[in-house]
Design an enzyme around this catalytic site. Structure first.
Site, PDB file in Angstrom:
ATOM      1  CB  SER C 303      -9.882   4.810   1.640  1.00  0.00           C
ATOM      2  OG  SER C 303     -11.101   5.320   1.180  1.00  0.00           O
ATOM      3  CG  HIS C 376     -12.893   4.546  -3.379  1.00  0.00           C
ATOM      4  ND1 HIS C 376     -14.219   4.761  -3.077  1.00  0.00           N
ATOM      5  CD2 HIS C 376     -12.358   3.935  -2.283  1.00  0.00           C
ATOM      6  CE1 HIS C 376     -14.473   4.330  -1.845  1.00  0.00           C
ATOM      7  NE2 HIS C 376     -13.364   3.815  -1.336  1.00  0.00           N
TER       8      HIS C 376
END
Lengths: 448, 448, 448, 448
Positions: C303, C376
């Site tokens: 990410s 997340h």
């Protein structure tokens, strides 16, 4: 089990096929097979063992074949020629029996003796999932080898015979291609387009926009592979120039169109050479379009004339006798010296007349010289119009002096036109083209 | 154009087919065609005109044919026999040429001369939407006529040859049948079930419940028509009685099954007689089930023994020499006098032994006497077990004294078993069945 | 009516939708509607007339709306705000009644008085084929106007409330995207990819190759429009650099992968802002992949860290106290002066530690500063690993000094992690990240 | 991944749904849950934990609920009533705030305070595969309990509110039902047909033959469950008797029909009571049929009159004043004493007039007395014709003296008729029915 019965019904073929074509089976081991091994597998396959093994042995055989390189394949084709031929003595005996008693039973026996074991081999190979695709690919390789090894024509005859049966028109499925078609198929259109190259996905998108139609024939055993496809523009009036058609960004309204212009038709499968789908495709697409758009009045092509310039060269000396013949000769010689330039407007009438003559009169073995003309005229189309400056691409100028031609399909006339063409060698032309032909007094060609 | 690409791809065949089979085209006018008219259409179809007409002429011809009644069809088949045969002089000339020079070219020419124009006719008829179904139906009519007109066998040979090619295993699609299957297909299962009749929709529903499986082969050109289907029960242990299996209301848990029992297999298309699908079907279904239910250990049938009682009658005098032979004779005679009654338990051992002998030893022309045995043994199955009181239906008692048999498919043995069977005529049996056979001392059959 | 029942079942929605979105209905006349006309249509639609007209009036209203330009739409939104609001006096009266008697009946009445007529209007607009898509588009326009007209938030609240109900997880369909997906959907991936831009069809093809997976959520009423999609690489070991992943030409064998790396997740519909699909998508895709590839051991993201450099600037003075702090400051100032250059390897440890601190400790309002981290960690992922030189693209350097981060989803831990995060604000980190955090002695942030 | 993108897109919902409805999840253990356990799961589901768990917790909760027996479910519904209601003090506080400042912000806050946690619970339950079907079933159970526990109406209001949103017309899919429809759906037609019972599969097959049409609405989340379906006969002239229509073996040619007769419309889902689909269905089906068969001129129903005889009894004393009134009274009394006999032909005119009056004039609360009349007249249909001896089944005689009625849908009039009906209570009648009404002088009904 999920989902729709009928879509499932046909996807299993596809799945197996992909697995096989990807060579997954044999590749797993990474090994390469020998020609001897492949031949042995083929022999097992046509034997009793092949009968019991179901598709397993067919899969193994094709997977092994696919590991062969081009040279090994050439050797393998020789094995097919020699080891899987009908037995000569058997044929002779059966022929003799038929000669002494030409009964139905003896005829059947003779037919049985003649059929080559290769056919049974190919039929059994076809039992593998993806077998049909693999066999089409195999024939593609065979055709390439045949250039150097004409004796392989006998092997090819067996494959061609089977393919003619398997790819019977009754098993083909007409499918419209548009922007909802899976990418795996669309990318093949880009690859296979043979007439006017598709310049990437953006160009492709334009070619399936609302005022265009694209149709293809598929076979259930090759669901990802178009066999042939045709591109049509729905427009007002019969187009006589191809570049504006290809470049046009604006999307027209198909409801106001009166003409379906077939501007490209491309065969896709090299391994199916010799099996003709185009005739059926054009007629079925015309029928579909007529039913969707009742306003359509004209169904016509905008076609290349691939042999025109070549023929002009053959005739170059005779051009002396023609009005403006010297200018035509000069243009011809110019194209030989440097990059092709479009002929000037002074040549318009002479070239139109010469081209009308080329398409409508020039023959060899009783058939038109031009291959595209042969295709459409045999289908029953009419030679409708010659188009000045129809294709000013480099190729268009080089092969046809920039000229193009419209062949017109009048659905109620194609049968009659076809019969006239096939039985009498007569080419049906429009009044306009007939005028061009008559305007030119030209020596009768000899040796037609 | 809407919806999913692949499901559309295959529905158009179906649509056309239904329209044609419904006879809509010709029926519209309500007229009946004459044999002469149909024959003329056939001649046009194989001529040049047929080439240009696309599918239209094929549609018209089949539609006209379908208006013929049975008598007219018989006359039409004679026309096919006489008017569309290969020319005898052409065959003789080509045979002679090959005899004097057995070259590949002459072989190809001989092959061409032998091929009957009927084949081209059938191929062109197949171009019609629904043509394949119509041709299968045509052959069905032809087969009925052949009983009285054996000469039609030559016409049939051409159709059979084409069908073998068209219905190649590679084009068949295995499809699970369950309660989500369209009714138009399910009703055909009820109609076609040949082994244990399906007693309406309620019974059918039970046969596709969670502990059962039903699979069929389909051909893309006949999407509503199963070609053959098999019914399987997923159970614990190899069943030896069929009625409890059919009657059982409770639905078992397939995850706890160890045996896939094939209890019925039925061909569906009378017009495809002579083309065998069962071998492939059983093996592919076994593979599918193994993959879905890894716990399955045994793949076996529960099969009828249609010829056992008939054979007992042939052997009736020899029964004198067998233990309990008199009682067997008495039971046999009893079944002739009145409604069949199941044999008493005293006959269990003698009948099991006789049946084991019948299935495992009794032969004619080197093959087992029993047709179902021939099918499974040729496929590579093993004669596994004889089942006392396996089928106490009236038919079961009448044809096999209530006995049934399990043939077992061990996927890693079928090739070997098949080869032993085909090459040596050897029948592979379980130890148990072998024991039954040996227990009976029985005169060597003569004339095997 | 042809074809497969279930695929047909769902295509009609799509068709109607396309027609409407293309604006065919109104466009036919070419006219532009006035705001007054659209408002009047809306009023008719929520009246009796709307009840009887079926979908016709809804179609007309949406088509008229679609002819409005941006300015007119802004005016129309004000009309929605004013003319379709609940009546204040009615609400007050119902509130009063509930206050004096807080019965269930009065509660229901109060609820009825509060519901705005806009909701009924939107529900009736949705009856038009394609209405859902049109309403999503309408909200997209509304959101753009809300920047300048905060009072429109009330209109938006009604739409958002409906969309939350309509786009309930239970109605979403997870669909794999691959090269067999229709082009009309694939082109939207190219358009919507927000993390690592897809560079045309060739790049897209690589991203759906055998060692990749792409999944999207769809809603039945928007069949051509993915709502959100995620891209996954099946690889060995957890990747820590994104460029090699994107550039890699060679296709790996997914069967030998042990890690599913989620390297991109993109929302597609601006008109659905505020409705979160990502949490569900990641978990369902992880479950699907686990089931397809049991060898997968690790499910993790690679990410971006969009807020890291911004945060470094905020902390720039505090960097004095950190080892190598001066070098970090120097690099920061360098990036401000000229094109971003990746930090030198001397900065690896300091930046990893700072980044670990940023992701694992730095908070605002009790939540992590980094938006991707919030997403997340709230989903229940663990902060697993900081990756040096993970993204050396210009953007990667500018926003995160080239660092990336892996969040890890351990399916049996996400519930616990999520609860710790939501209830206690606790961020679950790996031992490795915890080590980085502890290695840095850093002033407690104030105002967290 | 294989097969067609769009058919796949929608099958996954179905799959999950079946698994859940079969109760496979919980049943695996065989245990029964307690009400306390289910309530606890519900509380977890609306808490933080529910947010992280994805669909898993929703699946578990529904599975647990499904193990409850009817008594436990009643107790559970009380838990929903008490434990998942909005907090009274919160509502009061928000109401007070709005009263002192009726701002948009306070309105939104009040709306938030009023929404019951049950709604969030139901929305989260819906995240489970098959959740929608499970919730429809749950409401079915709730409606049964509501007879004895009127306080549950508040729980039902939340479900109904959600269902109205989820089953919005825009999400419904019209689907033709015919013999190609999966059996799993066809059997539901047999089960759900409420007007003229379908007598098994043979009768069903007739009802989907070529001269009939059957259409149903489906919702994507319930793909195997029709919501409502209508049966139509394509005939010449408006039928006035139902038995010949149902019994007719011969299949007519739809192309020659001028009338689409809607002879049965049945709701299927008890759990969707109060959500009306019939209005939309009739109009969309009429539009589909008009487009398929442009020759259709008349769209009308052949409908029962369920309340006629009941009303006659209410009016029995007034019958004294009517011509033949005594005979009508005698017939009425006869039906009370013994099995219903059709009224004699002498009663034709009086009963037709009375029935015209009943349908066209008799009202309660300003609406027609007859429920079927209310439905069609509200939809905008016209009261077209009363049919003597239209339904001579036992039920037909008992409830409507054998009479039936045709309501006619003129697509260009339904809006106007509907508005007249809703705004003015006016019933639009044909000249013929108007004549019957006027022929009868009858006391003005009071208390309408």
């Amino acid at each position: 089990m999920s989902g729709s019965f009928f879509s499932q019904l046909f996807t299993s073929i596809a799945e197996g096929g992909r697995a096989l074509l990807d060579g997954q089976v044999w590749r797993a081991g990474g090994a390469r097979a020998s020609v001897a091994a492949v031949t042995e597998l083929c022999q097992a396959l046509v034997s009793q063992r092949g009968e019991a093994s179901g598709a397993a042995l067919a899969i193994e055989t094709l997977a092994a074949y696919q590991t062969l390189d081009a040279d090994d394949r050439a050797v393998f084709f020789e094995r097919l020629l020699d080891d899987f031929a009908p037995k000569s003595e058997g044929v002779l005996r059966a022929a003799e029996a038929y000669r002494s008693d030409p009964s139905q039973a003896n005829l059947l026996a003779l037919g049985g003796a003649i059929e080559s074991p290769r056919q049974e081999l190919f039929r059994r190979l076809n039992m593998a999932p993806g077998g049909t695709a693999a066999l089409v690919e195999l024939r593609h390789g065979l055709l390439r080898q045949m250039a150097d090894r004409p004796e392989l024509r006998v092997v090819d005859a067996d494959l061609l015979y089977l393919f003619r049966s398997w790819f019977n028109r009754g098993f083909l499925v007409l499918q419209r291609i548009d922007w909802r078609t899976p990418a795996v198929i669309l990318e093949k259109l880009i690859r296979y387009e043979a007439v006017h190259a598709i310049d990437g996905w953006g160009d492709l998108r334009r070619r399936v926009a609302a005022d265009r139609r694209c149709f293809a024939f598929f076979h259930p055993a090759l669901p990802d592979e178009p066999l042939i496809f045709v591109q049509v523009a729905l427009i007002k009036g019969m187009a006589d120039k191809v570049q504006p058609l290809l470049d046009r960004a604006e999307i027209g309204d198909p409801a106001s169109a009166d003409t379906a212009l077939f501007y490209s038709i491309s065969d896709c499968q090299a391994g199916l050479r010799g099996i003709s789908f185009g005739n059926f495709l054009i007629k079925q697409v015309a029928a579909e379009l007529q039913s969707e758009w009742p306003n359509l009045k004209t169904f016509a092509t905008l076609s290349p004339i691939p042999g025109f310039v070549t023929w002009l060269w053959e005739m170059v000396n005779s051009l002396d006798t023609v009005p403006e013949g010297a200018e035509v000769q000069a243009w011809l010689r110019g194209t030989a010296d440097h990059d092709a330039e479009p002929p000037g407007s002074a040549l318009e009438q002479p070239l139109l007349q010469l081209c009308a003559h080329y398409l409508g009169r020039a023959k060899r073995n009783g058939r038109p010289r031009d291959p595209v003309a042969r295709f459409h005229l045999r289908n029953g189309a009419r030679l409708e119009q010659i188009d000045w400056a129809g294709d000013l691409s480099e190729r268009g100028i080089a092969q046809s002096a920039g000229l193009m031609v419209n062949y017109r399909y009048q659905l109620d006339q194609v049968e009659r036109n076809h019969e006239a063409y096939v039985n009498e060698g007569r080419i049906v032309t429009s009044r306009k083209v007939e005028g061009l032909i008559r305007a030119l007094s030209w020596p009768q060609e000899s040796g037609v």
